[in-house]
Design a protein around this motif. Structure first.
Motif, PDB file in Angstrom:
ATOM      1  N   ARG A 129       0.678  -1.285  -0.025  1.00 34.38           N
ATOM      2  CA  ARG A 129      -0.052   0.006   0.061  1.00 34.38           C
ATOM      3  C   ARG A 129       0.890   1.262   0.026  1.00 34.38           C
ATOM      4  O   ARG A 129       0.698   2.152  -0.795  1.00 34.38           O
ATOM      5  CB  ARG A 129      -1.021  -0.054   1.137  1.00 34.38           C
ATOM      6  CG  ARG A 129      -2.166  -0.992   0.932  1.00 34.38           C
ATOM      7  CD  ARG A 129      -3.263  -0.896   1.904  1.00 34.38           C
ATOM      8  NE  ARG A 129      -2.629  -1.207   3.482  1.00 34.38           N
ATOM      9  CZ  ARG A 129      -2.473  -2.462   3.970  1.00 34.38           C
ATOM     10  NH1 ARG A 129      -3.179  -3.531   3.140  1.00 34.38           N
ATOM     11  NH2 ARG A 129      -1.937  -3.000   5.253  1.00 34.38           N
ATOM     12  N   GLN A 138       0.905   4.102  -2.842  1.00 34.27           N
ATOM     13  CA  GLN A 138       0.629   5.602  -2.658  1.00 34.27           C
ATOM     14  C   GLN A 138       1.856   6.373  -3.033  1.00 34.27           C
ATOM     15  O   GLN A 138       1.526   7.486  -3.371  1.00 34.27           O
ATOM     16  CB  GLN A 138       0.577   5.457  -1.073  1.00 34.27           C
ATOM     17  CG  GLN A 138      -0.215   6.802  -0.456  1.00 34.27           C
ATOM     18  CD  GLN A 138      -0.504   6.772   0.589  1.00 34.27           C
ATOM     19  OE1 GLN A 138      -0.030   6.232   1.579  1.00 34.27           O
ATOM     20  NE2 GLN A 138      -1.650   7.621   1.047  1.00 34.27           N
ATOM     21  N   LYS A 139       3.158   5.886  -2.878  1.00 37.14           N
ATOM     22  CA  LYS A 139       4.157   6.551  -3.397  1.00 37.14           C
ATOM     23  C   LYS A 139       4.350   6.964  -4.614  1.00 37.14           C
ATOM     24  O   LYS A 139       4.681   8.032  -5.158  1.00 37.14           O
ATOM     25  CB  LYS A 139       5.435   5.650  -2.930  1.00 37.14           C
ATOM     26  CG  LYS A 139       6.802   6.692  -3.177  1.00 37.14           C
ATOM     27  CD  LYS A 139       7.922   5.801  -2.659  1.00 37.14           C
ATOM     28  CE  LYS A 139       9.434   6.467  -2.979  1.00 37.14           C
ATOM     29  NZ  LYS A 139      10.329   5.532  -2.720  1.00 37.14           N
ATOM     30  N   ALA A 196      -1.860  -0.729  -8.461  1.00 39.09           N
ATOM     31  CA  ALA A 196      -2.903  -0.039  -8.178  1.00 39.09           C
ATOM     32  C   ALA A 196      -4.258  -0.641  -8.528  1.00 39.09           C
ATOM     33  O   ALA A 196      -5.167  -0.802  -7.366  1.00 39.09           O
ATOM     34  CB  ALA A 196      -3.006   1.263  -8.399  1.00 39.09           C
TER      35      ALA A 196
END
Length: 90
Positions: A11, A15-16, A25
């Motif tokens: 996650r 998100q990075k 994703a």
């Protein structure tokens, strides 16, 4: 013992952002497994960031989950750990 939570690592990596994370994703949003290469690269990057000694004990939570992942883990991560002189036990 150090617990490595693959879900949290994946996650955070998604998100990075970045090109590789865009491939992870969509499966995550759909509740599917992320591509093996992505998960393995995230795991190896995390292991590389640890201040590891040969006595470090790891619990890798949430990976591998499939036979393909087990094969990839053995071929990439297990060998990686052995090359770093870590003691590995199944």
């Amino acid at each position: 013992m150090t617990r490595v939570c693959m879900g949290a690592l994946i996650r955070a990596a998604v998100q990075k952002g970045g090109e590789a994370s865009s491939n992870a994703a969509k499966p995550m949003q759909e509740g599917r497994l992320v591509p093996n290469d992505f998960a393995l690269n995230v795991l190896k990057a995390h292991l590389n960031s640890l201040n590891a000694t040969s006595k470090l004990r790891l619990l890798i939570d949430g990976f591998p989950k499939t036979v393909d992942q087990i094969t990839a883990f053995d071929a990439q991560v297990y060998i990686y750990l052995l090359n770093k002189k870590w003691q590995c036990k199944a």
